[in-house]
Design an enzyme around this catalytic site. Structure first.
Site, PDB file in Angstrom:
ATOM      1  N   HIS A 157      -6.729  -6.369  -1.125  1.00 26.34           N
ATOM      2  CA  HIS A 157      -5.461  -5.477  -0.497  1.00 26.34           C
ATOM      3  C   HIS A 157      -4.676  -6.128   0.761  1.00 26.34           C
ATOM      4  CE1 HIS A 157      -3.650  -1.524  -0.537  1.00 26.34           C
ATOM      5  NE2 HIS A 157      -3.649  -1.345   0.616  1.00 26.34           N
TER       6      HIS A 157
ATOM      7  N   SER B 278       1.022  -1.266   0.174  1.00 32.03           N
ATOM      8  CA  SER B 278      -0.036  -0.069  -0.138  1.00 32.03           C
ATOM      9  C   SER B 278       0.904   1.147  -0.029  1.00 32.03           C
ATOM     10  CB  SER B 278      -0.913   0.035   1.137  1.00 32.03           C
ATOM     11  OG  SER B 278      -2.073   0.803   0.940  1.00 32.03           O
TER      12      SER B 278
ATOM     13  N   ASP C 179      -8.669  -5.772  -5.346  1.00 31.30           N
ATOM     14  CA  ASP C 179      -8.137  -4.701  -4.593  1.00 31.30           C
ATOM     15  C   ASP C 179      -8.860  -3.602  -4.850  1.00 31.30           C
ATOM     16  OD1 ASP C 179      -6.932  -2.904  -3.033  1.00 31.30           O
ATOM     17  OD2 ASP C 179      -4.926  -3.485  -3.254  1.00 31.30           O
TER      18      ASP C 179
END
Length: 758
Positions: free
Chosen positions: A499, A349, A469
């Site tokens: 994610h 991320s 995601d």
């Protein structure tokens, strides 16, 4: 369980024998296969000196234990070898398998019995994963098969866990960055947490650039979440212009201050277990949070090249190009004399995003990035096609909310007293620049777009990304991967989760593959490791990964969407609007069941097709107003087995990342019956129907022709599947919740879906 082995490096029989002997295995090509087998099994069970007891605990076939077999004159057959090998890899007869050869076939077992080159089978066994997620050699080393003596030991081109994690050096330094982001007249100091083994060897570095690691202001961020209810803004027709971003670093003066060891230490930091894995194998770990975070200087600039420079400065320090101090007093220097200066970055991320940004600086000592679920354009994270668009699962978030979350300097009360007023002033300026009113691209977002700088990347690049995601959406990795220079080495792992990290999954040896890569790039081991360009998880069958050369295909199949004109009503009754605003999950549930305001088209699939790239909608439509928001989703619809989005635990604490160090659970995505699966989605402001930089008027009731690229996907469709194409206006999870009274009319006879196929 199915094997998908990418980390194993093929070798010769002579090299295999050499490495086995270096590990201490007392086997020889001069001995019989049965004698070598007895020796090998004895050493695998090195904790138990009663070898007869060991041999009796293992079966050779359904009628014979290993002790009896070894004392017999029976030949070592393929079936017997596999039966024994599976037990060494922690599979239990009569529970995990009945007939070894059947299990070998169904599990895609990577070892072929070679009685004429039997030592190679032992070598392969050590390099193969057990049922519980570790290679056999890693399992043995974790149990003390080799001493943790802080010296490098290798097997099959990978570093082994021979570094002592019970006596680590944990130190803090403050690196001077060529920045003054808080405009206080001083260069910003960046706090760096270092964890390294006590060794005379020059260590490479695995660095995680994480704005979260010094703490987050969750309460402050929650207070700044934006209300999503409101009217879609009607924008004035225009062409947007931006300029190329060229970050200008400040001069850092040289220093001749006294040199000192680091003076500040720490006991704990929230580590990433992949980093722990490398720490035990002779890679120092560095965690750095950058500008605007607790114990560092500066303002949280959130994604621009000033923030990236604060991480780059750490690599500069590791290579003697800038100064680190023992404290904020700046009175003693610390030298990075323990490192070889070579760096790999890790993290998911925001952390992976900083890896991409760092790579685009072209800094030569950054040899590898392992960027997971990474952003390549911050506009596409918080906006989409001329619309404000919240990240999936986080309605109301915007980049100013992220700034408040990660500006952790305010978590130190003294820092708050001295600097909060300046922070609030700079945050207010950031709020103006992000322009939530129009949702348009502008210079602020251009300065946080790494795609124009992708050509500068020199590092060996590894991306992982979830095809489900909807937080950091698949286009983020699709665009950066296809923008990378041809001459660099690049790889991408595309999984069917959301994610999430994937290094601890049972079905793929990601962790070991990264070991081979970093051993080559950072330790200089000539292992000739080769990794496919694209490795993707097949959605149509359990634990199956496949190889591809390209993400995205120019070959397409086009399908008509129908023969009539259909209406999408933007307006909901107040009770429904409130329900959906309060709970976007309720909206998604109704949307997929054709209960929301939508057009739903079911398209039967007549042949197998591998979707590879961006599905495109070519639509003819009109709005009853001078504005219009269009959302679309494409589903694989109908009850059948599909992957869940989140991995579940198969075995608690079965993975040892060193020698009884940083244990973690083995995980895998469940594969079970579900009514549908999202293949792709997207949202579009119809005023941006031509492109992102062109704003056009919408004339009420005038037909428009648009081309709408959805998020990239890799998805196996099978004959008999059904696609459900859903067209609607407001997406209550991500877009502005505009309940004004207008309709969109879509002429399905003049509309098509275009599917890229591999």
């Amino acid at each position: 369980m199915k094997y998908n082995q990418y980390s194993y490096i093929g070798t010769s029989v002579s090299q295999a024998e050499k490495e086995l002997k270096e590990l201490g295995f007392q086997i020889s090509s001069q001995k019989t296969n049965k004698a070598n087998l007895a020796t090998f099994v004895s050493q695998v069970y090195f904790h138990n000196p009663d070898k007869d007891d060991v041999f009796k605990s293992i079966i050779a076939d359904s009628q014979t234990d290993l002790a009896t077999f070894l004392h017999s004159d029976r030949e070592l057959t393929e079936e017997i070898f596999y039966t024994i090998a599976l037990q060494l890899l922690e599979f239990t007869p009569y529970i995990d398998f009945d007939e070894a050869k059947t299990f070998i076939k169904h599990s895609h077992f990577p070892i072929i019995f070679q009685p004429k080159h039997f030592l190679l089978n032992f070598y392969q066994l050590l390099g193969t994963r057990t049922k519980n997620g570790m290679t056999l050699i890693d399992k043995l080393v974790s149990q003390g098969f080799l001493p943790a003596d802080n010296h490098y030991r290798y097997f099959n081109g990978k570093s082994l866990a021979t570094f002592d994690t019970n006596a680590l050096i944990r130190e803090i330094v403050y690196v001077e960055a060529p920045l003054d982001t808080d405009k206080d007249g001083q260069l910003d100091l960046i706090k760096v947490n270092i964890i390294r083994p006590q060794t005379k060897a020059k260590l490479p570095v695995v660095m995680t650039a994480s704005p979260y690691h010094q703490g987050t202001n969750d309460k402050g961020a929650d207070k700044k979440l934006h209300q999503m209810e409101g009217e879609l803004t009607v924008k004035k027709a225009a062409t947007i212009t931006v300029t190329d971003s060229h970050f200008q670093a400040l001069q850092v003066p040289s220093s001749n201050l006294p040199i000192s060891p680091a003076q500040e230490s720490f006991s704990y930091i929230d580590s990433y277990t992949l980093n722990d894995y490398f720490l035990a194998r002779g890679f120092a770990n560095i965690y750095v949070s950058g500008v605007g975070t607790k114990d560092s200087d500066g303002f949280m600039t959130s994604g621009d090249y000033a923030q990236i420079e604060s991480f780059k400065a750490v690599i500069d320090w590791l290579n003697g190009r800038t100064t680190a101090y023992t404290s904020h007093k700046r009175d003693k220097r610390v030298m990075a004399d323990w490192t070889n200066g070579l760096v790999a970055t890790t993290g998911k991320s925001y952390l992976g995003t900083m890896s991409t940004g760092l790579a685009t600086t072209g800094i030569k000592e950054l040899k590898v990035i392992i960027a997971e679920s990474a952003i390549s354009s911050w506009y596409d994270y918080y906006r989409e096609n001329g619309l404000v668009c919240s990240p999936g699962g986080y309605p109301g978030e915007d980049i100013d909310v992220l700034t408040e979350l990660t500006y952790s300097r305010n978590l130190a009360a003294g820092d708050y007293l001295r600097n909060n007023a300046q922070y609030q002033k700079m945050l207010a300026e950031q709020v103006k620049q992000i322009d939530r009113t129009s949702g348009d691209y502008n210079q602020f977002w251009q300065d946080r777009n790494y795609l124009p700088h992708a050509h500068k990347i020199k590092a060996h690049v590894v991306y992982t990304h979830g095809l489900q995601d909807w937080n950091v959406k698949p286009n983020q990795v699709y665009y950066i991967f296809n923008a990378l220079p041809e001459e660099i080495q690049k790889h991408i792992f595309l999984h069917q989760g959301q994610h999430v990290y994937m290094h601890n999954w049972q079905s793929i040896d990601f962790r070991e593959s990264m070991n081979a890569l970093l051993s080559e790039e950072l330790l200089g081991l000539q292992n000739h490791f080769q990794l496919p360009t694209i490795i993707w998880q097949d959605n149509s069958q359990v634990q199956t990964w496949k190889k591809l050369n390209n993400f995205g295909s120019h070959q397409t199949r086009q399908f008509s969407l129908g023969q009539e004109k259909k209406i999408i009503d933007n307006h909901y009754p107040s009770s429904d609007f409130k329900l959906y605003s309060d709970d976007y999950h309720a909206f998604k549930h109704d949307l997929f069941l054709k209960k929301a305001n939508e057009i739903a088209i079911d398209l039967p699939i007549q042949e197998d097709m591998l979707v590879n790239g961006q599905i495109k909608l070519n639509l003819t439509l009109k709005s009853s107003s001078n504005k219009g928001l269009l959302s679309a989703q494409v589903l694989d619809y109908g009850q059948k087995k599909r992957f869940s989005d989140l991995p579940t635990i198969l075995e608690h604490n079965s993975i040892d990342n060193g020698q009884n160090f940083s244990r973690e659970a083995l995980r895998e995505l469940p594969f079970k019956k579900a009514p549908y699966r999202i293949i792709t989605k997207g949202v579009l402001n119809l005023q941006n129907r031509t492109d992102l930089l062109t704003i056009e008027d919408i004339f009420p009731n005038k037909w428009m022709t648009i081309t709408f690229n959805l998020q990239a996907s890799l998805y196996q469709l099978q004959k008999g599947d059904s696609l459900r194409i859903v067209l609607y206006t407001t997406d209550f999870e991500q877009t502005v919740r505009d309940n004004s009274n207008y309709i969109l009319v879509v002429d399905l006879a003049k509309s098509t879906i275009e599917i890229p196929i591999a």
